[in-house]
Structure formats: C-alpha cells, structure tokens
Scaffold this active site. Structure first.
Site, PDB file in Angstrom:
ATOM      1  N   GLN A   1      37.817  57.137  78.826  1.00 34.44           N
ATOM      2  CA  GLN A   1      38.305  56.802  77.496  1.00 34.44           C
ATOM      3  C   GLN A   1      38.119  55.315  77.187  1.00 34.44           C
ATOM      4  O   GLN A   1      37.950  54.491  78.077  1.00 34.44           O
ATOM      5  CB  GLN A   1      39.785  57.165  77.371  1.00 34.44           C
ATOM      6  CG  GLN A   1      40.053  58.661  77.349  1.00 34.44           C
ATOM      7  CD  GLN A   1      41.524  58.963  77.107  1.00 34.44           C
ATOM      8  OE1 GLN A   1      42.254  59.244  78.046  1.00 34.44           O
ATOM      9  NE2 GLN A   1      41.942  58.912  75.860  1.00 34.44           N
ATOM     10  N   HIS A   2      38.177  55.015  75.887  1.00 37.54           N
ATOM     11  CA  HIS A   2      38.335  53.665  75.336  1.00 37.54           C
ATOM     12  C   HIS A   2      37.090  52.793  75.344  1.00 37.54           C
ATOM     13  O   HIS A   2      37.036  51.819  74.605  1.00 37.54           O
ATOM     14  CB  HIS A   2      39.444  52.884  76.067  1.00 37.54           C
ATOM     15  CG  HIS A   2      40.728  53.601  76.242  1.00 37.54           C
ATOM     16  ND1 HIS A   2      41.422  54.158  75.192  1.00 37.54           N
ATOM     17  CD2 HIS A   2      41.468  53.860  77.353  1.00 37.54           C
ATOM     18  CE1 HIS A   2      42.530  54.722  75.648  1.00 37.54           C
ATOM     19  NE2 HIS A   2      42.581  54.559  76.952  1.00 37.54           N
TER      20      HIS A   2
ATOM     21  N   ASP B   1      38.531  61.928  79.359  1.00 38.45           N
ATOM     22  CA  ASP B   1      38.666  62.503  80.694  1.00 38.45           C
ATOM     23  C   ASP B   1      40.027  63.149  80.935  1.00 38.45           C
ATOM     24  O   ASP B   1      40.113  64.212  81.566  1.00 38.45           O
ATOM     25  CB  ASP B   1      38.366  61.459  81.771  1.00 38.45           C
ATOM     26  CG  ASP B   1      39.103  60.140  81.584  1.00 38.45           C
ATOM     27  OD1 ASP B   1      39.934  60.023  80.661  1.00 38.45           O
ATOM     28  OD2 ASP B   1      38.849  59.221  82.389  1.00 38.45           O
TER      29      ASP B   1
END
Length: 491
Positions: free
Chosen positions: A71-72, A247
């Site tokens: 992520q991110h 994820d």
C-alpha cells in the site's frame, strides 16, 4: 475447470499463484525478488512480475488475474505515462514533516487530526501517499512539475498488464485507494481538494472500481514483448484483469476473514486489521479507516517493524530463525525484566517516524541469548497487541484472531502470542495469503456472482495459553521512555 492467477507484489518480492477458480486448489506458483530500499524504480517490480509469472508456468491458461500490492507507494507518471522518479514506498519516513504540516494546516492538534479522520478515515502519517506528494512538491519541484498522474504500485502493475494504454486507463480499488489520504471510504469519492492541498494542484487519478469490476484485459504483448521466444505463456486476449487491491485487504480475502475476525499479519510490516460493516474514523490516528476488497471496511493498525525484528535479533545472536525461536522459548515469560522496544526503522504506530529501538532492564541475570531472543519476540508482539487494543477501542469485535505472515511460521511467535494478546490465536498453514486473496478476487471476476467463491481454508491450528500481564506492563513502561527525535520527548 477455469484457472485464475493472483499476484502479490510486496516490499520484498513478487509472488504469483495459479489456482482453480471454483475450489481454490493450488496448481502452481512462482516468485522473484525485489530490490531493497525505501524507494524503488517501478520497473523493478515489472521485471520481478515477469520472472514470477514465468516461474509459475505463465498465464496462457488462466481466465483472470488480479494484482495485490504494497500500500501507499507513490508512483508518479508524466503525460506520456513515463515514471517521473523512483517510487517512495510505505516505509519511507522522509515525509514525516509533511504529515505534520497537513495536520497543522487543518487546524493542528486534535482539531487537525479530527478533520482528516472525518474526511478520509485516517490521520496523515509518513506512510500515506498524500504526505509523500507534499514532500515531492516541497523538495523536488522540478520533478513535481512533470507529474501528470499518481497511482499506487498495484495500480501501475495492473495498467502495465493491460499494455499501459494511456493515463485514462489507470484503475484502482477501494482497499488501496483508502490508503492514499485523498479518497474517502465513507463516501466512496476522491477528495480532490485534499489532493490539491497536499500537492498544490490536482492530478489525474485512477478510477476506483467495485470489488469484482474488471479493470480491463491482459494485453498478451505486454508479457510476450519481454520474452518473445515464450509467447505461449503470455496469456490470451480474453484474460480479465481484476481491480486488484492493497496487500492487507488481499490477505483478509485470502484467509476468508469476515465480520468479527481480526487478522494479525507479521511480515515486513506488522498489521492488525478487522473486517467491519461500518467505516472507522479514529482522530487519534492509531487506527486507519481503510476499506476492504469486498465492499466492507478494514480498520487497521500498522507497525513498521515486525518480522525484521526477528531477523535482526537472529543476526545479532548469529543464529537462524528456528534457533532464535528455541532460545526465546527457553527463557521465562517477561524475560526476567528484559524488554525490547522494536522501533528499528522508526515507527508508524505510535507515530514516531524518527525513533530508534531500545533495550531496557539489562541485568547480570538476563544478559543471555535466550533472554534477548525472548525480548525480541515479546516486543514485536506487544507492539501488535497495542494495535489490537486500538481496534477494540474503536468498536471492533474480536471473535477470533488469525495469525498470518512470515513471522507466524515461528513456533515461538505462535506459542507466545496468546500470552501477549490474552486470547487464543488461529494459525492457518504457511501460505501466500496476499497472492491467494488476489487469486480469489480474480475468481470472483471470472465467475461473477454477488460474493467471492467460498474457498475452504484447511489444516488450521489453534494456540492457547494463559495471558501473562507482566509482559505488556513492562513493555508499556519501556515504550513510554522512547522519544522521537523529530518531535522530542512528548512524541
């Protein structure tokens, strides 16, 4: 017998599984490593994906493929779709100051945190994409000027699988979009005003798809171009692309988590998340109010330091991970007062991005390899237990705790976890549950229906033990002594 493929493009590697769409039976799998670092050229992910697909026997016989990713991560593209600079990953903490700025600009303190929690379900921290965009605008204005679109690692890989057909074809999902800082799980809308606040102007963003909405079709040339002598493995023109997800949302889907389940995942990062029917908005910032991959919500607590704490302790003691576990189990609960606060790379929860790890309570009696091994396991688990407390404080129901991730393979972790969490834990057999969740999403896309196919998770084990309160009591005392160099003693 339709087949589907699931991809886990994680921080450390890319994994691909090919499963039966109806039963979930595993047919084959492959993996390839990613480079180390907190910023990575996305092309390295693509190279690893190609290698993992090849190791898994190709995609020629699959009906659909979905990508789950870390992520991110900030992937910036110019007007032509070229990557502007290496992607800043979730664990890159250079944007900690940017997170503080965004909170201050929204009123500061409790007011600023409440603003962000109400707006997007989460309070900005260094991990989030919005803070990385602010850092880019402040520190690399020439690169920032070139940026036309921003997407996430899984978005970019899905787009590449589709043949990179222009910025308008970028797609994402609720789960990953909810970790950007400019999409609201509560309303299902992008907050372009917050994107502009973070970056200084608006950018093209991926379209947010529903849980089983196709993101397009696999372009056979995208894979075949890399290996022209192996075109048969590239997949056909009718291979559907799932929306993909982050994820953690994929892991929840992979283990079949539902309302009342709390998943504790011990990987590169440590995450504690619950499947919920309503969005969360924690103004303290401890709980991120994410969405999941099924249309529900995924309130989540993340720590930066998890399985790597075990790796570091094993390296320090010059033993393997199995021997580290044996040493930890040879020491008593509480390690005779030895406590490790495992902020080895700063920390996200609590938000101390520039803090360092610490060992407290050294005595002649506990200065042994076994005590240090025990302190490392207990410290890592105590940080996750703090996350569990934060979830329950936000109203999460804990029906069962599911322990997954590479760290869950440690016998010491499995046996000590119930002592720290104060509850039994259920441990599925070792597996690639992020990739499995992506494969289950791909099956949902391929088969249709109102819900993902019901794959059965077998051979789970339950571990129970009486809670040992002193472990968390002494950890809480030691944790309170650790300061963040960025903010000072008050953290």
């Amino acid at each position: 017998m339709p087949l589907v493929a699931g991809v886990d493009s994680s921080t450390q590697s890319c994994k691909v599984v090919v499963r039966d769409a109806e039963t979930g039976a595993l047919l084959r799998q492959g993996r390839a490593p990613h480079p180390d670092g907190t910023e990575v050229d996305p092309e390295a992910w693509w190279v690893a994906l190609l290698a993992a697909v090849e190791a898994a026997g190709g995609l020629a016989d699959v009906a659909a493929v979905s990508v789950a990713g870390q992520q991110h991560g900030m992937v910036c593209l110019d007007e032509a779709g070229r990557v502007v600079r290496p992607a800043l990953l979730w664990n890159d903490t250079r944007s900690a100051g940017a997170a503080d700025e965004l909170i201050t600009e929204a009123g500061g303190g409790a007011v600023g945190r409440r603003f962000w929690a109400d707006a997007v379900g989460s309070v900005p921290v260094a991990s989030f994409t919005a803070t990385k965009l602010r850092w880019l605008a402040r520190h690399e204005p020439a690169n920032a000027e070139r940026v036309a679109a921003v997407c996430l690692p899984h978005d970019w890989l899905t787009w590449r699988l589709a043949g990179a057909p222009g910025l308008a074809a970028l797609r994402t999902d609720r789960g990953d979009a909810s970790g950007t800082g400019y999409w609201s799980p509560a309303t299902g809308d992008h907050r372009l005003d917050l994107l502009e606040r973070a970056f200084g102007r608006r950018l093209h963003l991926p379209v947010v798809l529903g849980p089983a909405e196709p993101a397009g079709r696999l372009d056979p040339a995208a894979l075949a171009a890399a290996r022209p002598t192996d075109r048969a493995s590239a997949g056909g023109s009718e291979v559907l692309l799932g929306p993909g997800t982050g994820d953690n949302a994929a892991a929840a889907l992979g283990v079949g988590a539902g309302p009342g389940d709390v998943v504790v995942s011990i990987g590169t990062s440590g995450t504690v998340f619950a499947v919920a029917d309503a969005p969360a908005a924690d103004p303290s910032g401890a709980v991120a109010g994410f969405a999941d991959a099924t249309g529900r919500f995924l309130p989540l607590v993340c720590t930066l330091n998890a399985a790597r704490v075990l790796d570091a302790a094993a390296a320090l003691l010059r033993v393997g991970l199995d021997e580290l576990g044996e040493l930890a189990l040879a020491a008593p609960p509480g390690a005779d007062g030895l406590v490790m606060v495992p902020y080895l790379e700063g920390e996200r929860t609590p938000n101390k991005p520039l803090a360092t790890g610490a060992v407290h309570g050294l005595t002649l009696a506990n200065t042994t390899p076994a005590h240090l091994a025990r302190a490392a396991v207990e410290g890592m688990l105590c940080a996750l237990a703090d996350g569990l407390d934060a979830l329950t404080a936000q109203g999460a129901t804990v029906r069962r705790i599911i322990l997954v991730g590479g760290g869950a393979r440690s016998a010491a972790v499995r046996r000590i976890a119930p002592q720290v969490f104060g509850r039994p834990v259920v441990v599925p057999p070792p597996g690639e549950y992020v990739a499995d969740g992506a494969a289950r999403q791909a099956a949902w896309v391929a088969l249709g229906g109102a819900a993902p196919p019901a794959w059965t998770l077998t051979d789970t084990q339950e571990y129970a033990a009486d809670p040992v309160g002193v472990i968390r009591e002494q950890y809480a005392q030691a944790r309170g002594l650790v300061v963040d160099r960025h903010r000072g003693a008050d953290g």
